[in-house]
Motif scaffolding. Structure first.
Motif, PDB file in Angstrom:
ATOM      1  N   SER A 142      -4.841  -2.767   4.168  1.00 32.84           N
ATOM      2  CA  SER A 142      -5.436  -1.471   4.503  1.00 32.84           C
ATOM      3  C   SER A 142      -4.524  -0.728   5.463  1.00 32.84           C
ATOM      4  O   SER A 142      -3.813  -1.336   6.255  1.00 32.84           O
ATOM      5  CB  SER A 142      -6.827  -1.658   5.120  1.00 32.84           C
ATOM      6  OG  SER A 142      -6.753  -2.423   6.306  1.00 32.84           O
ATOM      7  N   LYS A 143      -4.592   0.567   5.365  1.00 36.15           N
ATOM      8  CA  LYS A 143      -3.731   1.403   6.201  1.00 36.15           C
ATOM      9  C   LYS A 143      -4.596   2.339   7.024  1.00 36.15           C
ATOM     10  O   LYS A 143      -5.558   2.915   6.523  1.00 36.15           O
ATOM     11  CB  LYS A 143      -2.784   2.199   5.297  1.00 36.15           C
ATOM     12  CG  LYS A 143      -1.819   3.098   6.024  1.00 36.15           C
ATOM     13  CD  LYS A 143      -0.797   3.696   5.056  1.00 36.15           C
ATOM     14  CE  LYS A 143      -1.451   4.507   3.967  1.00 36.15           C
ATOM     15  NZ  LYS A 143      -0.451   5.236   3.157  1.00 36.15           N
ATOM     16  N   THR A 198      -3.110   0.365  -3.792  1.00 35.29           N
ATOM     17  CA  THR A 198      -2.743  -0.976  -3.337  1.00 35.29           C
ATOM     18  C   THR A 198      -2.304  -1.869  -4.490  1.00 35.29           C
ATOM     19  O   THR A 198      -2.715  -1.683  -5.645  1.00 35.29           O
ATOM     20  CB  THR A 198      -3.916  -1.653  -2.605  1.00 35.29           C
ATOM     21  OG1 THR A 198      -5.053  -1.706  -3.483  1.00 35.29           O
ATOM     22  CG2 THR A 198      -4.292  -0.894  -1.338  1.00 35.29           C
ATOM     23  N   VAL A 258       0.850  -1.187   0.000  1.00 34.08           N
ATOM     24  CA  VAL A 258       0.000   0.000   0.000  1.00 34.08           C
ATOM     25  C   VAL A 258       0.888   1.240   0.000  1.00 34.08           C
ATOM     26  O   VAL A 258       1.830   1.353   0.788  1.00 34.08           O
ATOM     27  CB  VAL A 258      -0.983  -0.004   1.187  1.00 34.08           C
ATOM     28  CG1 VAL A 258      -0.268  -0.079   2.524  1.00 34.08           C
ATOM     29  CG2 VAL A 258      -1.913   1.202   1.131  1.00 34.08           C
ATOM     30  N   SER A 309       5.251   2.638  -5.390  1.00 33.13           N
ATOM     31  CA  SER A 309       4.923   1.227  -5.563  1.00 33.13           C
ATOM     32  C   SER A 309       5.879   0.524  -6.522  1.00 33.13           C
ATOM     33  O   SER A 309       5.725  -0.669  -6.781  1.00 33.13           O
ATOM     34  CB  SER A 309       3.492   1.087  -6.105  1.00 33.13           C
ATOM     35  OG  SER A 309       3.390   1.714  -7.381  1.00 33.13           O
TER      36      SER A 309
END
Length: 124
Positions: free
Chosen positions: A70-71, A57, A51, A103
């Motif tokens: 998830s953050k 993501t 993420v 990323s």
């Protein structure tokens, strides 16, 4: 520098679910790209999900549709929700962080600077 601590691992039956959590201290996760990796005995460490600082993501093909990363910037955590677990998901799971938030090569463990100690997931 950021320090990372994983939790939430355990033993589950095939088809079960687990939620792993990566708690960060020393800095905020919003400043980093955070990835989840896993390593089974005798195998290379592989990227599971990542993420970006902006929330974008990425997922490995073998977990797409089953795992969700998830953050939570307020809690300074990055979680990995895992459902439909299979025996081949058995591994030590690690969270890792790299500065910059990109990323690019998210799945490559050599691009990460900070690692947690890992949490074991066993599916049988």
């Amino acid at each position: 520098d950021v320090q990372l601590v994983e939790s939430g691992g355990g033993s589950v039956q095939v088809g079960g679910s687990l939620r792993l959590s990566c708690a960060a201290t020393g800095d905020t996760v919003s400043s980093y790209y955070v990835g989840w990796f896993r390593q089974a005995p005798g195998k290379a460490r592989e990227g599971v999900a990542g993420v970006a600082s902006g929330g974008d993501t990425r997922y490995a093909a073998f977990v797409k549709g089953r795992f969700t990363i998830s953050k939570d910037n307020a809690k300074n955590t990055v979680d990995l929700e895992m459902i439909g677990l299979k025996p081949e998901d058995t591994a030590m799971y690690y969270c890792a962080a790299k500065a910059g938030g990109s990323s690019w090569y998210w799945y490559n463990p050599s691009t990460y600077n900070y690692w947690g100690q890992g949490t074991q997931v066993t599916v049988s």
